[in-house]
Design a protein around this motif. Sequence first.
Motif, mmCIF file in Angstrom:
data_model
loop_
_atom_site.group_PDB
_atom_site.id
_atom_site.type_symbol
_atom_site.label_atom_id
_atom_site.label_comp_id
_atom_site.label_asym_id
_atom_site.label_seq_id
_atom_site.Cartn_x
_atom_site.Cartn_y
_atom_site.Cartn_z
ATOM 1 N N ALA A 183 0.812 -1.216 0.000
ATOM 2 C CA ALA A 183 0.000 0.000 0.000
ATOM 3 C C ALA A 183 0.846 1.268 0.000
ATOM 4 N N ALA A 184 2.026 1.213 0.615
ATOM 5 C CA ALA A 184 2.859 2.411 0.713
ATOM 6 C C ALA A 184 3.517 2.782 -0.607
ATOM 7 N N THR A 185 3.416 1.931 -1.617
ATOM 8 C CA THR A 185 3.981 2.253 -2.924
ATOM 9 C C THR A 185 2.895 2.484 -3.966
ATOM 10 N N GLU A 186 1.656 2.590 -3.532
ATOM 11 C CA GLU A 186 0.536 2.824 -4.437
ATOM 12 C C GLU A 186 -0.010 4.234 -4.242
ATOM 13 N N TYR A 187 -0.719 4.717 -5.258
ATOM 14 C CA TYR A 187 -1.451 5.978 -5.151
ATOM 15 C C TYR A 187 -2.938 5.676 -5.110
ATOM 16 N N GLY A 188 -3.688 6.493 -4.418
ATOM 17 C CA GLY A 188 -5.123 6.302 -4.298
ATOM 18 C C GLY A 188 -5.553 6.382 -2.848
ATOM 19 N N SER A 189 -6.692 5.774 -2.549
ATOM 20 C CA SER A 189 -7.231 5.767 -1.189
ATOM 21 C C SER A 189 -7.725 4.374 -0.854
ATOM 22 N N LEU A 190 -7.635 4.024 0.419
ATOM 23 C CA LEU A 190 -8.222 2.769 0.865
ATOM 24 C C LEU A 190 -9.725 2.814 0.701
ATOM 25 N N LEU A 191 -10.294 1.718 0.272
ATOM 26 C CA LEU A 191 -11.742 1.613 0.150
ATOM 27 C C LEU A 191 -12.298 0.690 1.227
ATOM 28 N N GLN A 192 -11.578 0.620 2.336
ATOM 29 C CA GLN A 192 -11.989 -0.245 3.435
ATOM 30 C C GLN A 192 -11.772 0.449 4.772
ATOM 31 N N THR A 193 -12.607 0.096 5.724
ATOM 32 C CA THR A 193 -12.438 0.423 7.134
ATOM 33 C C THR A 193 -12.592 -0.894 7.896
ATOM 34 N N ARG A 199 -16.154 4.230 0.600
ATOM 35 C CA ARG A 199 -15.664 5.029 -0.515
ATOM 36 C C ARG A 199 -14.801 6.190 -0.041
ATOM 37 N N GLY A 200 -14.652 6.337 1.272
ATOM 38 C CA GLY A 200 -13.894 7.467 1.796
ATOM 39 C C GLY A 200 -12.872 7.043 2.823
ATOM 40 N N GLY A 201 -11.927 6.187 2.438
ATOM 41 C CA GLY A 201 -10.935 5.697 3.378
ATOM 42 C C GLY A 201 -9.666 6.525 3.371
ATOM 43 N N LEU A 202 -8.614 5.976 3.964
ATOM 44 C CA LEU A 202 -7.348 6.671 4.150
ATOM 45 C C LEU A 202 -6.664 6.957 2.822
ATOM 46 N N ASP A 203 -6.261 8.209 2.619
ATOM 47 C CA ASP A 203 -5.470 8.584 1.457
ATOM 48 C C ASP A 203 -4.065 8.019 1.633
ATOM 49 N N LEU A 204 -3.560 7.310 0.614
ATOM 50 C CA LEU A 204 -2.264 6.659 0.742
ATOM 51 C C LEU A 204 -1.111 7.657 0.756
ATOM 52 N N ASP A 205 -1.314 8.862 0.235
ATOM 53 C CA ASP A 205 -0.314 9.916 0.401
ATOM 54 C C ASP A 205 -0.175 10.277 1.879
ATOM 55 N N ALA A 206 -1.321 10.359 2.569
ATOM 56 C CA ALA A 206 -1.297 10.662 4.001
ATOM 57 C C ALA A 206 -0.630 9.541 4.786
ATOM 58 N N LEU A 207 -0.829 8.291 4.351
ATOM 59 C CA LEU A 207 -0.159 7.163 4.998
ATOM 60 C C LEU A 207 1.357 7.325 4.920
ATOM 61 N N THR A 217 8.232 2.092 8.916
ATOM 62 C CA THR A 217 7.842 1.561 7.615
ATOM 63 C C THR A 217 6.533 0.799 7.757
ATOM 64 N N LEU A 218 5.877 0.600 6.647
ATOM 65 C CA LEU A 218 4.645 -0.182 6.676
ATOM 66 C C LEU A 218 4.936 -1.624 7.069
ATOM 67 N N ALA A 219 6.077 -2.145 6.644
ATOM 68 C CA ALA A 219 6.445 -3.507 7.023
ATOM 69 C C ALA A 219 6.582 -3.622 8.544
ATOM 70 N N ALA A 220 7.182 -2.602 9.165
ATOM 71 C CA ALA A 220 7.342 -2.625 10.626
ATOM 72 C C ALA A 220 5.995 -2.522 11.325
ATOM 73 N N VAL A 221 5.112 -1.697 10.787
ATOM 74 C CA VAL A 221 3.769 -1.563 11.372
ATOM 75 C C VAL A 221 3.034 -2.890 11.312
ATOM 76 N N THR A 253 8.468 1.385 2.351
ATOM 77 C CA THR A 253 7.919 0.034 2.327
ATOM 78 C C THR A 253 8.687 -0.935 3.196
ATOM 79 N N GLY A 254 9.971 -0.722 3.351
ATOM 80 C CA GLY A 254 10.758 -1.643 4.157
ATOM 81 C C GLY A 254 10.952 -2.962 3.436
ATOM 82 N N PRO A 255 11.345 -4.021 4.164
ATOM 83 C CA PRO A 255 11.595 -5.320 3.533
ATOM 84 C C PRO A 255 10.339 -5.870 2.871
ATOM 85 N N VAL A 256 10.527 -6.525 1.748
ATOM 86 C CA VAL A 256 9.408 -7.119 1.038
ATOM 87 C C VAL A 256 9.019 -8.419 1.714
#
Length: 361
Positions: A183-193, A199-207, A217-221, A253-256
């Motif tokens: 998710a940290a390497t994509e553009y757009g918004s989450l469509l899930q809670t 239709r109004g989830g977290l903006d991935l830029d904000a992430l 990193t998202l991997a650490a989270v 993104t951290g480690p894959v």
Amino acid sequence: MIEWLATFLTSSPTPDLLRLVAVPVFAWAAYRDVRTRRVPNRTWLPLALLGIALLAWDIYRATTGIMVGDLVERERFYLRVALSLGMVGSIGYLFYWFGGFGGADAKALIVLAVLFPTFPEYIFPTTALPLTRTTVGVFSLTVLSNTVLVGAAYPVFVTLRNALSGHRAPIMFIGKPIRAADAATEYGSLLQTPEGFSRGGLDLDALRMYLRWRGTTLAAVRADPERHRDPASLPDDPNSPGDGSVPDGDDVTGPVEADVATDGGDDAEVAGRDAAADVTGADADAAPYDDPWGAAAFLDDIEGSAYGTTVEDLREGLDVLAAEDVVWISPGMPFIVPMFVALVVSLVYGDLFFKLVSLLV
């Protein structure tokens, strides 16, 4: 070929030839918009200045009778210029003001309104482009209507792609499934809670801004969500959050993690991931934190807004990304891409919407 080029260069109005500079500039802007969702402000100023100069040239030619001969045609020219600047330019500004456009999208449309107020004309030995013209005669309006038609085809493509690949869900018409780890390497918004599709989830830029801010990193989270959920884990001296763009390196993104098939189902698993690290919504509620994930602290600390992200948006988005293996995001075609395609179509053919309406009536 030489005859065609000679006729094109000598018979086409010089201002209209100069307007073709917009095509490679919009092509570059579309490429940048796809790759980074960022188009530098310096892209639009030269085009705007060129448009103002060419508009002044056309007004001079119209006033002196060089471009249009009779009074009626001159009045139509002035009206079309007024409609382009007053209506199309205002649409770009108002959509930006109300959040429908990004800044680059609005500037691109305003530039088109200045640069192409009336239909250009490109003369060849056996034909002239655009092939069709509208009664209204406002070329920037033609580009805008063609942009809407080109953009409308994208959700159809997304739906067919999801259906053919087996990704069937209520959100398949506007979203695409990805690995949560990506998710940290994509553009757009989450469509899930945590409660389901939205239709109004977290903006991935904000992430990405949040991850940079707290230096993780998202991997650490995903590997240790409970520690990151505890606001006591926030750094004493947070980093600058940046603008949310995807970096060239792997600092976000951290480690894959191990590969996972994005089949959109509930049975997808990530090999090697500690099952104890999966914290469901119910487990998250059990943690008595005043500020889970430090979301409020992040938004209070940064300057400005993280693309309109609220505290709840950030908390719920992180809950989803920490617990799920596959998530749905909005693919979000950058508006400048269909605008570039529409500009080329408009210069060659003309107004697609006008043609469709004429076929129906």
